[in-house]
Design a protein around this motif. Structure first.
Motif, PDB file in Angstrom:
ATOM      1  N   SER A 161       0.806  -1.226   0.000  1.00  0.00           N
ATOM      2  CA  SER A 161       0.000   0.000   0.000  1.00  0.00           C
ATOM      3  C   SER A 161       0.836   1.271   0.000  1.00  0.00           C
ATOM      4  CB  SER A 161      -0.974   0.003   1.178  1.00  0.00           C
ATOM      5  OG  SER A 161      -0.266   0.026   2.403  1.00  0.00           O
ATOM      6  N   ALA A 162       1.950   1.295   0.718  1.00  0.00           N
ATOM      7  CA  ALA A 162       2.726   2.530   0.837  1.00  0.00           C
ATOM      8  C   ALA A 162       3.868   2.636  -0.164  1.00  0.00           C
ATOM      9  CB  ALA A 162       3.283   2.652   2.260  1.00  0.00           C
ATOM     10  N   PHE A 163       4.372   1.499  -0.648  1.00  0.00           N
ATOM     11  CA  PHE A 163       5.541   1.521  -1.525  1.00  0.00           C
ATOM     12  C   PHE A 163       5.329   0.765  -2.831  1.00  0.00           C
ATOM     13  CE2 PHE A 163       7.126   2.465   2.661  1.00  0.00           C
ATOM     14  CZ  PHE A 163       8.033   3.485   2.428  1.00  0.00           C
ATOM     15  N   ALA A 164       4.082   0.504  -3.166  1.00  0.00           N
ATOM     16  CA  ALA A 164       3.733  -0.204  -4.413  1.00  0.00           C
ATOM     17  C   ALA A 164       4.549  -1.485  -4.575  1.00  0.00           C
ATOM     18  CB  ALA A 164       3.908   0.714  -5.619  1.00  0.00           C
ATOM     19  N   GLY A 165       4.830  -2.138  -3.448  1.00  0.00           N
ATOM     20  CA  GLY A 165       5.544  -3.405  -3.480  1.00  0.00           C
ATOM     21  C   GLY A 165       7.050  -3.294  -3.621  1.00  0.00           C
ATOM     22  N   SER A 166       7.596  -2.085  -3.606  1.00  0.00           N
ATOM     23  CA  SER A 166       9.027  -1.879  -3.807  1.00  0.00           C
ATOM     24  C   SER A 166       9.809  -2.060  -2.504  1.00  0.00           C
ATOM     25  CB  SER A 166       9.295  -0.479  -4.372  1.00  0.00           C
ATOM     26  OG  SER A 166      10.686  -0.225  -4.397  1.00  0.00           O
ATOM     27  N   VAL A 167      10.517  -3.185  -2.406  1.00  0.00           N
ATOM     28  CA  VAL A 167      11.330  -3.450  -1.221  1.00  0.00           C
ATOM     29  C   VAL A 167      12.462  -2.425  -1.123  1.00  0.00           C
ATOM     30  CG1 VAL A 167      12.878  -5.128  -0.127  1.00  0.00           C
ATOM     31  CG2 VAL A 167      10.764  -5.907  -1.209  1.00  0.00           C
ATOM     32  N   SER A 168      13.079  -2.102  -2.259  1.00  0.00           N
ATOM     33  CA  SER A 168      14.169  -1.125  -2.228  1.00  0.00           C
ATOM     34  C   SER A 168      13.661   0.254  -1.808  1.00  0.00           C
ATOM     35  CB  SER A 168      14.876  -1.052  -3.578  1.00  0.00           C
ATOM     36  OG  SER A 168      13.998  -0.609  -4.582  1.00  0.00           O
ATOM     37  N   GLY A 169      12.458   0.605  -2.242  1.00  0.00           N
ATOM     38  CA  GLY A 169      11.874   1.881  -1.829  1.00  0.00           C
ATOM     39  C   GLY A 169      11.670   1.945  -0.328  1.00  0.00           C
ATOM     40  N   LEU A 170      11.172   0.858   0.243  1.00  0.00           N
ATOM     41  CA  LEU A 170      10.986   0.790   1.695  1.00  0.00           C
ATOM     42  C   LEU A 170      12.330   0.876   2.408  1.00  0.00           C
ATOM     43  CD1 LEU A 170       9.379   0.242   4.311  1.00  0.00           C
ATOM     44  CD2 LEU A 170       9.589  -2.191   3.795  1.00  0.00           C
TER      45      LEU A 170
END
Length: 129
Positions: free
Chosen positions: A89-98
């Motif tokens: 929900s917060a990072f569109a599934g992007s682990v690197s973004g998180l």
């Protein structure tokens, strides 16, 4: 379609945390622990735990005049579910973004950075890119 695991609220997570450390517990025991840090009534704790049982977060077993409560899911499983939903929900599934957001928001200690590097290296060994 896979059945989605229930997502606990903040209040439900407090109760789950108590149960993960000391299961099983009665409503009275949960209430006593919650009352140490916040103003919460017995009936409020009872209602939350009844809702948690209905949602499938707790299971209840009779024990004399009381009921003993157990968490249905273990701590790691619940954390994983919450993190997956937050990531989507917060990072569109992007682990690197998180990871970049997390590391950019807090002063990361050398010890934490070393542990993160160790985990990444271990993951790369187990599953080459």
């Amino acid at each position: 379609m896979e059945n989605a695991k229930p997502t606990p609220t903040a209040a439900e997570l407090e109760i789950l945390s108590l149960l993960w450390e000391n299961q099983p517990l009665t409503v009275k025991e949960i209430h006593e622990q919650l009352a140490i840090t916040k103003d919460v009534g017995y009936t409020t704790a009872l209602k939350i735990m009844q809702n948690m049982t209905s949602k499938g977060l707790l299971r209840r077993e009779p024990n004399g005049k009381n009921h003993l409560y157990y968490p249905v899911y273990q701590k790691e499983e619940t954390r994983g579910t919450l993190l997956d939903r937050f990531l989507d929900s917060a990072f569109a599934g992007s682990v690197s973004g998180l990871a970049m957001q997390l590391l950019g928001n807090k002063k990361t200690s050398a010890r934490d950075l070393s542990e993160i590097k160790r985990i990444i290296e271990q993951m790369e060994k187990e599953q080459p890119l």
